[in-house]
Design a protein around this motif. Structure first.
Motif, short mmCIF file in Angstrom:
data_model
loop_
_atom_site.label_atom_id
_atom_site.label_comp_id
_atom_site.label_asym_id
_atom_site.label_seq_id
_atom_site.Cartn_x
_atom_site.Cartn_y
_atom_site.Cartn_z
N ARG A 173 0.82 -1.12 0.06
CA ARG A 173 -0.02 0.01 -0.06
C ARG A 173 1.00 1.19 -0.18
N GLU A 174 0.39 2.12 -0.47
CA GLU A 174 1.28 3.48 -1.17
C GLU A 174 1.42 4.11 0.46
N GLY A 175 2.35 4.62 0.83
CA GLY A 175 2.53 5.26 2.28
C GLY A 175 2.38 4.25 3.59
N ALA A 176 2.74 3.02 3.29
CA ALA A 176 2.59 2.24 4.39
C ALA A 176 3.78 2.19 5.25
N ILE A 177 3.77 1.91 6.38
CA ILE A 177 4.94 1.77 7.11
C ILE A 177 4.85 0.43 7.70
N GLY A 178 5.74 -0.52 7.32
CA GLY A 178 5.60 -2.15 7.43
C GLY A 178 6.35 -2.26 8.66
N PHE A 179 5.87 -3.34 9.40
CA PHE A 179 6.58 -3.93 10.30
C PHE A 179 6.93 -5.48 10.43
N ALA A 180 8.18 -5.66 10.64
CA ALA A 180 8.35 -7.44 10.70
C ALA A 180 9.00 -7.66 12.01
N THR A 181 8.57 -8.68 12.66
CA THR A 181 8.91 -9.31 14.00
C THR A 181 9.46 -10.57 13.83
N LEU A 182 10.82 -10.57 14.54
CA LEU A 182 11.58 -11.96 14.93
C LEU A 182 11.77 -12.08 16.38
N ARG A 183 11.57 -13.35 16.78
CA ARG A 183 11.64 -13.67 18.03
C ARG A 183 12.53 -15.16 18.35
N GLY A 184 13.52 -15.07 19.16
CA GLY A 184 14.41 -16.20 19.34
C GLY A 184 15.64 -16.03 20.24
N GLY A 185 15.95 -17.17 20.69
CA GLY A 185 17.35 -16.98 21.63
C GLY A 185 17.01 -15.97 22.79
N THR A 186 18.30 -15.17 22.92
CA THR A 186 18.42 -14.43 24.16
C THR A 186 18.71 -12.96 23.54
N VAL A 187 18.35 -12.49 22.56
CA VAL A 187 18.48 -11.24 21.76
C VAL A 187 18.07 -10.12 22.45
N ALA A 188 18.88 -9.26 22.78
CA ALA A 188 18.42 -8.11 24.02
C ALA A 188 17.71 -7.16 22.91
N GLY A 189 18.16 -6.82 21.64
CA GLY A 189 17.32 -6.04 21.06
C GLY A 189 17.80 -5.64 19.72
#
Length: 241
Positions: A173-189
């Motif tokens: 979509r034009e103008g969209a701000i997309g978000f992708a989320t990953l989870r795993g291990g001990t990643v602080a951020g």
């Protein structure tokens, strides 16, 4: 300074306790789920809240009753919490953020700059990864970065946010701000904001290697907030951005 920590037995609470001592301050007392924050507030110079959205109303009330500043690092807040924060800020200094890291604060500033200078033909995507135990998604930091981009473009993030793409979604979509989320291990951020333009990409990123960076940032923010008049403040105010 005498610190009161709400959620002091959690992972962030433990890191904050270490950062408070490291900076030469005192962890006066802490409370956790089911505890009453009002007696805590009366003994302290500042409250720091790393608890849960459901506890926000009581925590803000305690700060108001004691007349002391409050810093809020709780994520997963909704529109009703924004109203609560605005009301409390009429009485005491309130600093709420999705991330107390000084590096992330500067990253959000750079995202705002890039979004304001690059045209709408540059698509914006926010990618984040955290440890397997994190319960909310996208992260508060990802939302903070998305909000920085949206503000720079003069649009509403809720109206333009796209997350959880799956199946036949159609064209972007034009103008969209997309978000992708990953989870795993001990990643602080891990956070990246990708600006994808015609035939080129710009990626702005931040990696958290230790939870202590958030705790130290919170202590620095508390030191800055002490003595400020009632109002709503941000980490960008702390860095003078």
């Amino acid at each position: 300074m005498r610190f009161g920590v709400i959620g002091h037995k959690g992972r962030m609470g433990e890191a904050l306790a270490a950062a408070i001592t490291e900076a030469g301050h005192t962890l006066q007392v802490g409370v956790d789920a089911g505890g009453d924050p009002e007696p805590l507030a009366c003994q302290c110079d500042v409250l720091v809240d790393f608890s849960a959205p459901a506890a926000l109303a009581a925590n803000l009330s305690a700060a108001r009753a004691a007349g002391i500043p409050i810093l809020i690092g709780t994520t997963g807040l909704g529109e009703e919490h924004v109203v609560m924060l605005a009301e409390a800020a009429k009485v005491v200094p309130v600093l709420q953020t999705g991330n107390f890291s000084l590096g992330v604060t500067l990253l959000a500033h750079l995202v705002r700059e890039a979004a304001s200078r690059l045209g709408p033909d540059w698509d914006i995507e926010v990618l984040e990864m955290h440890h397997r135990m994190k319960v909310d998604a996208p992260s508060g930091t990802a939302r903070l970065l998305g909000e920085a981009a949206a503000q720079a473009r003069g649009i509403s993030l809720p109206d333009h946010m796209e997350s959880g793409r799956h199946g036949m979604t159609g064209a972007r979509r034009e103008g969209a701000i997309g978000f992708a989320t990953l989870r795993g291990g001990t990643v602080a951020g891990e956070h990246s904001v990708i600006f994808a333009g015609p035939s080129e990409r710009l990626t702005l990123s931040h990696s958290a290697e230790d939870r202590m960076i958030f705790a130290r940032g919170a202590v620095k923010a508390a030191e800055w907030l002490r003595g400020k008049p009632a109002g709503r403040y941000t980490m960008e105010d702390v860095l003078g951005l």
